[in-house]
Motif scaffolding. Structure first.
Motif, PDB file in Angstrom:
ATOM      1  N   ASN A  42       7.211   6.936 -28.916  1.00 21.65           N
ATOM      2  CA  ASN A  42       8.044   6.339 -29.953  1.00 21.65           C
ATOM      3  C   ASN A  42       8.942   5.234 -29.428  1.00 21.65           C
ATOM      4  OD1 ASN A  42       7.001   8.016 -31.943  1.00 21.65           O
ATOM      5  ND2 ASN A  42       8.531   9.605 -31.580  1.00 21.65           N
ATOM      6  N   ASN A  43       9.321   5.318 -28.157  1.00 22.15           N
ATOM      7  CA  ASN A  43      10.326   4.392 -27.630  1.00 22.15           C
ATOM      8  C   ASN A  43       9.801   3.455 -26.555  1.00 22.15           C
ATOM      9  OD1 ASN A  43      12.289   5.770 -29.229  1.00 22.15           O
ATOM     10  ND2 ASN A  43      12.435   7.347 -27.640  1.00 22.15           N
ATOM     11  N   ASN A  44       8.526   3.537 -26.235  1.00 21.29           N
ATOM     12  CA  ASN A  44       7.996   2.728 -25.144  1.00 21.29           C
ATOM     13  C   ASN A  44       6.874   1.823 -25.641  1.00 21.29           C
ATOM     14  OD1 ASN A  44       7.269   1.673 -22.689  1.00 21.29           O
ATOM     15  ND2 ASN A  44       6.112   3.467 -22.044  1.00 21.29           N
ATOM     16  N   TRP A  65       3.117  12.841 -36.943  1.00 18.38           N
ATOM     17  CA  TRP A  65       3.623  11.839 -36.003  1.00 18.38           C
ATOM     18  C   TRP A  65       3.185  10.460 -36.456  1.00 18.38           C
ATOM     19  CZ3 TRP A  65       0.579   8.896 -32.326  1.00 18.38           C
ATOM     20  CH2 TRP A  65       1.357   8.057 -31.528  1.00 18.38           C
ATOM     21  N   SER A 107       7.909  21.237 -23.462  1.00 12.71           N
ATOM     22  CA  SER A 107       8.862  20.194 -23.084  1.00 12.71           C
ATOM     23  C   SER A 107       8.147  18.909 -22.689  1.00 12.71           C
ATOM     24  CB  SER A 107       9.739  20.683 -21.927  1.00 12.71           C
ATOM     25  OG  SER A 107       8.939  21.048 -20.806  1.00 12.71           O
ATOM     26  N   ILE A 135       7.042  17.175 -25.867  1.00  9.82           N
ATOM     27  CA  ILE A 135       8.190  16.547 -26.524  1.00  9.82           C
ATOM     28  C   ILE A 135       8.543  15.239 -25.828  1.00  9.82           C
ATOM     29  CG2 ILE A 135      10.656  16.797 -26.992  1.00  9.82           C
ATOM     30  CD1 ILE A 135      10.187  19.773 -27.402  1.00  9.82           C
ATOM     31  N   GLN A 136       8.491  15.260 -24.506  1.00 11.88           N
ATOM     32  CA  GLN A 136       8.750  14.026 -23.755  1.00 11.88           C
ATOM     33  C   GLN A 136       7.692  12.964 -24.053  1.00 11.88           C
ATOM     34  OE1 GLN A 136       8.953  15.122 -19.638  1.00 11.88           O
ATOM     35  NE2 GLN A 136      10.829  16.329 -19.878  1.00 11.88           N
ATOM     36  N   THR A 137       6.449  13.396 -24.267  1.00  8.99           N
ATOM     37  CA  THR A 137       5.377  12.450 -24.597  1.00  8.99           C
ATOM     38  C   THR A 137       5.643  11.790 -25.939  1.00  8.99           C
ATOM     39  OG1 THR A 137       3.745  13.677 -23.310  1.00  8.99           O
ATOM     40  CG2 THR A 137       2.910  12.212 -25.018  1.00  8.99           C
ATOM     41  N   LEU A 138       6.074  12.551 -26.937  1.00  6.41           N
ATOM     42  CA  LEU A 138       6.386  11.974 -28.244  1.00  6.41           C
ATOM     43  C   LEU A 138       7.524  10.969 -28.137  1.00  6.41           C
ATOM     44  CD1 LEU A 138       6.092  15.065 -30.622  1.00  6.41           C
ATOM     45  CD2 LEU A 138       4.450  13.222 -30.261  1.00  6.41           C
ATOM     46  N   GLU A 139       8.558  11.334 -27.398  1.00  9.89           N
ATOM     47  CA  GLU A 139       9.665  10.392 -27.204  1.00  9.89           C
ATOM     48  C   GLU A 139       9.195   9.152 -26.453  1.00  9.89           C
ATOM     49  OE1 GLU A 139      12.556  12.661 -25.144  1.00  9.89           O
ATOM     50  OE2 GLU A 139      13.161  13.855 -26.892  1.00  9.89           O
ATOM     51  N   PHE A 140       8.294   9.355 -25.495  1.00 13.43           N
ATOM     52  CA  PHE A 140       7.740   8.252 -24.720  1.00 13.43           C
ATOM     53  C   PHE A 140       6.963   7.296 -25.620  1.00 13.43           C
ATOM     54  CE2 PHE A 140       3.953   6.648 -22.550  1.00 13.43           C
ATOM     55  CZ  PHE A 140       4.503   5.960 -21.496  1.00 13.43           C
TER      56      PHE A 140
END
Length: 263
Positions: free
Chosen positions: A25-27, A43, A15, A18-23
């Motif tokens: 991609n969106n930050n 990625w 988890s 997964i949060q790191t990938l979202e971080f």
């Protein structure tokens, strides 16, 4: 800190990764991501502009796979860069592989036992050895993959939306434009260490004496507050009343302290 630096590896909870990938991609403010090879596959970075590889990869395919994670969106990243930090013996190993491949492709044979084949002492893929020894890195990549030099621009929807940034023929790799070698030395020898002013030096015994006195003061504070009416203080460790970092800072700046305001 948590908005700029992240870790990505198999030791983390899934988890968290997964949060790191979202971080990432969106930050757009994400600054540093320390990752293992697990991040080099599947990625595409939207905001990261630099890929820093520690240690020479096994082959050129792996190297391009890793550095291909950055600069995929030309609208967000105008100048993607790659840094490869290889080991000290990498260049010697690369030259060794090149010399032996040019001399003979036959397996090594023992002189004491002609029937026994020797294992080479240096194992490095030819693609990486050729790349490390190349004078121009992009040119070497094009030669190894037989890429056409003056190819027509691709007209697919993706390439039309984000055309290649390599519009000129001037290579800016460190082989074509070496880094400045006139960088001053940052390593300090023992003789160059800043010396304390006369009368303002602290010996090892003086430092130990100061630490002992501070620890005694800290213990007295802890005991006094624990015996007071406030029961919450008994659950607080002694270091909370006078942290070690604070003691060290006071000792290092002892000659600058003349009053309570200075403390």
């Amino acid at each position: 800190m948590e908005k700029r630096i992240r870790l990505f590896n198999l030791l983390n909870w899934p988890s968290f990764n997964i949060q790191t990938l979202e971080f990432l991609n969106n930050n757009p403010e994400a600054t540093v991501t320390i990752a293992t090879d697990t991040l080099s596959v599947g990625w595409d970075s939207q905001h990261t502009q630099d890929a820093i590889i520690l240690g020479e990869p096994d082959d050129l395919d792996e190297f391009l796979q890793k550095i291909g994670r950055v600069g995929r969106n030309h609208h967000l990243v105008k100048h993607p860069r790659t840094f490869l930090y290889y080991s000290r013996k990498a260049m010697d190993n690369a030259q060794h592989v090149l010399d032996h491949s040019e001399a003979s492709n036959k397996p090594l044979v023992s002189h004491l036992n002609p029937g026994a084949k020797l294992k080479p002492s240096v194992t490095m893929d030819h693609s990486i050895s050729d790349f490390l020894l190349a004078k121009c890195y992009p040119d070497n990549i094009n030669k190894q993959y037989n890429n056409p030099v003056n190819k027509e621009p691709c007209t697919c929807p993706r390439c039309s939306a984000m055309p290649s940034l390599n519009s000129n023929n001037i290579c800016i790799c460190s082989g074509c434009q070496p880094e400045d070698s006139n960088v001053p030395e940052t390593r300090t020898s023992r003789s160059r260490r800043p010396q304390a002013k006369r009368g303002e030096g602290l010996t090892k015994a003086m430092r130990q004496l100061a630490i002992d006195q501070f620890q005694t003061l800290r213990t007295n504070l802890f005991t006094k507050l624990s015996q007071s009416d406030s029961m919450s203080s008994s659950f607080t460790p002694p270091s909370a009343y006078l942290p070690t970092d604070a003691m060290t800072a006071l000792i290092n700046n002892i000659y600058l302290i003349h009053s309570a305001e200075d403390v």
